[in-house]
Write a protein that holds these residues in place. Structure first.
Motif, PDB file in Angstrom:
ATOM      1  N   LEU A 135      62.499  37.190  50.683  1.00 53.27           N
ATOM      2  CA  LEU A 135      62.817  37.545  52.065  1.00 53.27           C
ATOM      3  C   LEU A 135      61.769  38.492  52.652  1.00 53.27           C
ATOM      4  O   LEU A 135      61.540  38.513  53.863  1.00 53.27           O
ATOM      5  N   ILE A 136      61.104  39.271  51.802  1.00 53.94           N
ATOM      6  CA  ILE A 136      60.123  40.240  52.296  1.00 53.94           C
ATOM      7  C   ILE A 136      58.858  39.547  52.793  1.00 53.94           C
ATOM      8  O   ILE A 136      58.033  40.157  53.478  1.00 53.94           O
ATOM      9  N   GLU A 137      58.702  38.261  52.476  1.00 55.84           N
ATOM     10  CA  GLU A 137      57.525  37.518  52.919  1.00 55.84           C
ATOM     11  C   GLU A 137      57.673  36.988  54.346  1.00 55.84           C
ATOM     12  O   GLU A 137      56.714  36.466  54.915  1.00 55.84           O
ATOM     13  N   ALA A 138      58.853  37.124  54.917  1.00 58.36           N
ATOM     14  CA  ALA A 138      59.120  36.547  56.238  1.00 58.36           C
ATOM     15  C   ALA A 138      58.850  37.574  57.336  1.00 58.36           C
ATOM     16  O   ALA A 138      59.767  38.065  57.994  1.00 58.36           O
ATOM     17  N   GLY A 139      57.576  37.918  57.507  1.00 62.41           N
ATOM     18  CA  GLY A 139      57.181  38.770  58.626  1.00 62.41           C
ATOM     19  C   GLY A 139      57.509  40.239  58.472  1.00 62.41           C
ATOM     20  O   GLY A 139      57.522  40.970  59.461  1.00 62.41           O
ATOM     21  N   VAL A 140      57.766  40.722  57.248  1.00 66.60           N
ATOM     22  CA  VAL A 140      58.081  42.137  57.039  1.00 66.60           C
ATOM     23  C   VAL A 140      56.775  42.920  56.898  1.00 66.60           C
ATOM     24  O   VAL A 140      55.940  42.617  56.050  1.00 66.60           O
ATOM     25  N   ASP A 141      56.607  43.928  57.719  1.00 61.76           N
ATOM     26  CA  ASP A 141      55.366  44.687  57.780  1.00 61.76           C
ATOM     27  C   ASP A 141      55.434  45.884  56.827  1.00 61.76           C
ATOM     28  O   ASP A 141      55.929  46.961  57.187  1.00 61.76           O
ATOM     29  N   VAL A 142      54.970  45.694  55.595  1.00 61.38           N
ATOM     30  CA  VAL A 142      54.836  46.781  54.627  1.00 61.38           C
ATOM     31  C   VAL A 142      53.459  46.679  53.992  1.00 61.38           C
ATOM     32  O   VAL A 142      52.837  45.614  53.999  1.00 61.38           O
ATOM     33  N   ASP A 143      52.976  47.784  53.420  1.00 63.50           N
ATOM     34  CA  ASP A 143      51.615  47.822  52.897  1.00 63.50           C
ATOM     35  C   ASP A 143      51.602  48.540  51.552  1.00 63.50           C
ATOM     36  O   ASP A 143      51.767  49.762  51.492  1.00 63.50           O
ATOM     37  N   PHE A 144      51.437  47.766  50.472  1.00 63.06           N
ATOM     38  CA  PHE A 144      51.386  48.307  49.120  1.00 63.06           C
ATOM     39  C   PHE A 144      49.985  48.122  48.541  1.00 63.06           C
ATOM     40  O   PHE A 144      49.319  47.119  48.844  1.00 63.06           O
ATOM     41  N   PRO A 145      49.533  49.031  47.685  1.00 63.33           N
ATOM     42  CA  PRO A 145      48.228  48.843  47.044  1.00 63.33           C
ATOM     43  C   PRO A 145      48.240  47.761  45.969  1.00 63.33           C
ATOM     44  O   PRO A 145      47.191  47.206  45.634  1.00 63.33           O
ATOM     45  N   GLU A 162      61.260  56.963  39.761  1.00 57.73           N
ATOM     46  CA  GLU A 162      61.395  57.544  41.087  1.00 57.73           C
ATOM     47  C   GLU A 162      60.985  56.534  42.160  1.00 57.73           C
ATOM     48  O   GLU A 162      60.000  55.815  42.018  1.00 57.73           O
ATOM     49  N   GLY A 163      61.750  56.485  43.229  1.00 52.52           N
ATOM     50  CA  GLY A 163      61.427  55.615  44.351  1.00 52.52           C
ATOM     51  C   GLY A 163      61.757  54.155  44.124  1.00 52.52           C
ATOM     52  O   GLY A 163      61.295  53.295  44.894  1.00 52.52           O
ATOM     53  N   ALA A 164      62.547  53.834  43.091  1.00 53.10           N
ATOM     54  CA  ALA A 164      62.923  52.438  42.830  1.00 53.10           C
ATOM     55  C   ALA A 164      63.870  51.954  43.920  1.00 53.10           C
ATOM     56  O   ALA A 164      64.868  52.605  44.229  1.00 53.10           O
ATOM     57  N   ARG A 165      63.536  50.787  44.494  1.00 54.64           N
ATOM     58  CA  ARG A 165      64.367  50.213  45.550  1.00 54.64           C
ATOM     59  C   ARG A 165      64.438  48.698  45.380  1.00 54.64           C
ATOM     60  O   ARG A 165      63.634  48.098  44.675  1.00 54.64           O
ATOM     61  N   ARG A 174      67.621  46.612  56.713  1.00 52.07           N
ATOM     62  CA  ARG A 174      66.761  47.288  57.690  1.00 52.07           C
ATOM     63  C   ARG A 174      66.669  48.781  57.405  1.00 52.07           C
ATOM     64  O   ARG A 174      65.606  49.393  57.552  1.00 52.07           O
ATOM     65  N   GLU A 175      67.776  49.366  56.983  1.00 52.18           N
ATOM     66  CA  GLU A 175      67.752  50.790  56.652  1.00 52.18           C
ATOM     67  C   GLU A 175      66.875  51.056  55.433  1.00 52.18           C
ATOM     68  O   GLU A 175      66.131  52.043  55.397  1.00 52.18           O
ATOM     69  N   VAL A 176      66.972  50.175  54.426  1.00 56.41           N
ATOM     70  CA  VAL A 176      66.123  50.326  53.242  1.00 56.41           C
ATOM     71  C   VAL A 176      64.654  50.187  53.624  1.00 56.41           C
ATOM     72  O   VAL A 176      63.798  50.982  53.196  1.00 56.41           O
ATOM     73  N   LEU A 177      64.332  49.179  54.422  1.00 56.85           N
ATOM     74  CA  LEU A 177      62.939  48.960  54.824  1.00 56.85           C
ATOM     75  C   LEU A 177      62.399  50.122  55.654  1.00 56.85           C
ATOM     76  O   LEU A 177      61.226  50.495  55.529  1.00 56.85           O
ATOM     77  N   ALA A 178      63.226  50.689  56.511  1.00 53.68           N
ATOM     78  CA  ALA A 178      62.787  51.833  57.300  1.00 53.68           C
ATOM     79  C   ALA A 178      62.411  52.998  56.394  1.00 53.68           C
ATOM     80  O   ALA A 178      61.389  53.669  56.606  1.00 53.68           O
ATOM     81  N   GLN A 179      63.213  53.237  55.357  1.00 58.41           N
ATOM     82  CA  GLN A 179      62.912  54.320  54.417  1.00 58.41           C
ATOM     83  C   GLN A 179      61.669  54.004  53.595  1.00 58.41           C
ATOM     84  O   GLN A 179      60.851  54.874  53.313  1.00 58.41           O
ATOM     85  N   VAL A 180      61.513  52.713  53.209  1.00 57.62           N
ATOM     86  CA  VAL A 180      60.328  52.291  52.458  1.00 57.62           C
ATOM     87  C   VAL A 180      59.067  52.552  53.272  1.00 57.62           C
ATOM     88  O   VAL A 180      58.081  53.120  52.769  1.00 57.62           O
ATOM     89  N   ARG A 181      59.069  52.154  54.529  1.00 62.29           N
ATOM     90  CA  ARG A 181      57.883  52.367  55.376  1.00 62.29           C
ATOM     91  C   ARG A 181      57.570  53.852  55.538  1.00 62.29           C
ATOM     92  O   ARG A 181      56.413  54.271  55.496  1.00 62.29           O
ATOM     93  N   GLU A 182      58.607  54.640  55.720  1.00 62.23           N
ATOM     94  CA  GLU A 182      58.417  56.080  55.886  1.00 62.23           C
ATOM     95  C   GLU A 182      57.806  56.696  54.630  1.00 62.23           C
ATOM     96  O   GLU A 182      56.863  57.499  54.709  1.00 62.23           O
TER      97      GLU A 182
END
Length: 343
Positions: A103-113, A65-68, A80-88
């Motif tokens: 590509l996610i290392e280039a200034g993408v603001d996400v927070d995983f444990p 579940e939640g695999a992206r 951008r649409e995928v990232l918006a859903q990930v953040r939500e």
């Protein structure tokens, strides 16, 4: 020398939010998938688009579940649409199991444990760790794991940075992103190589060019070898060719404008940039040969604007998977190229 930041060690101690673990053994994709199954929210960053696709496919087969998945095989608007859903979903505490290229290392603001990072230099490891416990909401430290993927050779461009990082990881620093470890890493990356190694460049024919000595030798006559230097310098080893994806109505309107206008309308090329997927030239040629892409007004634009053909109006073909993007891997000739593309 003068330190610009006050008390760097103290600042680092206050801001540190992640513990980095290095796996000395080779890690199979199945083990990473098993860890994903245990963690409701986790990010894994790998070194090639091909590996990201294969690892995501494993999670999808297992029904996690939640695999992206994130890669430049998706156009920018799609990502951008995928990232918006990930953040939500991250904010809502929903399952998010994300596999991405760097590509996610280039200034993408996400927070995983928890974040896993395939073999890379310490700068990339630090960037990956910056996506772990980013907001400090977890109890204690976040967990970042550095690993070498079984059956996946570290690409030469990555190995140049991973080799000195590996030496730092082996030294057993309490914190491999601490100031002492970072100092040791850059000493290994640059200083120990020597001036000659840093100056070395390769000409297209395979000959080696030492740039600074070449300039010194021609200094008296001011006959600098600019042409040879320019041919030796390549920021990207293999140029990519763009394929335009008619992802939404905005893309379709821009494509229609290009198709019917006598000259490209103002701003249309800029709008289309967010709908481009970069692929190796051979991959685009294969798509063209099978009739999957076509040139927009080739008599006017040549091969500048190649667009993926929709099966019917408003419907993308199976070649563009909504989970993984453009499926150039379906042609066996393109599989090896995908292993060397890092975004």
């Amino acid at each position: 020398e003068r330190e610009l930041a006050p008390d760097p060690a103290g600042l680092y101690r206050k801001l540190r939010r992640v513990d980095v673990t290095w796996r000395r053994d080779l890690v199979e994709d199945s083990e990473i998938a098993a860890r994903f199954a245990e963690q409701q929210q986790m990010l894994c960053i790998v070194n090639s688009r091909g590996h990201a696709r294969d690892l995501f496919g494993l999670l999808r087969e297992q029904g996690q579940e939640g695999a992206r998945h994130l890669t430049t095989l998706m156009c920018a608007r799609h990502r951008r649409e995928v990232l918006a859903q990930v953040r939500e979903d991250l904010k809502a505490g929903q399952p998010v199991r994300l596999i991405s290229t760097s590509l996610i290392e280039a200034g993408v603001d996400v927070d995983f444990p928890e974040v896993w990072r395939a073999a890379a230099g310490l700068a990339s490891i630090a960037q990956a760790a910056g996506r772990c416990n980013r907001e400090g909401r977890g109890v204690g430290m976040g967990r970042a794991v550095v690993f070498e993927a079984a059956g996946r050779k570290v690409p030469p461009m990555v190995e140049a940075f991973y080799a000195p990082a590996r030496e730092v990881l082996r030294q057993g620093f309490d914190d491999v992103l601490g100031l002492e470890a970072i100092h040791a890493y850059y000493r290994g990356l640059y200083w120990r190589q020597g001036f000659e190694a840093l100056d070395r460049a390769m000409l297209p024919g395979g000959d080696e060019l030492a740039i600074i000595p070449a300039i010194r030798e021609t200094l008296r006559d001011l006959d600098f070898p600019f042409e040879r230097i320019a041919s030796a310098f390549r920021l990207i080893d293999e140029a990519m060719d763009p394929v335009i994806i008619p992802w939404d109505d905005t893309a379709r309107e821009a494509i229609a404008a290009l198709t019917h206008a006598p000259v490209p309308p103002a701003g249309v090329q800029r709008r289309l940039q967010q709908y481009v997927v970069p692929v190796p030239p051979a991959a685009r040629a294969a798509l063209l040969a099978r009739g999957a892409v076509q040139a927009i007004r080739p008599e006017a634009y040549g091969d500048r604007f190649m667009v993926l053909i929709e099966e019917k109006a408003g419907t993308l073909p199976d070649l563009y998977d909504p989970d993984v993007g453009l499926r150039i891997d379906l042609d066996p000739a393109n599989r090896s190229a995908e292993s060397n593309i890092f975004f």
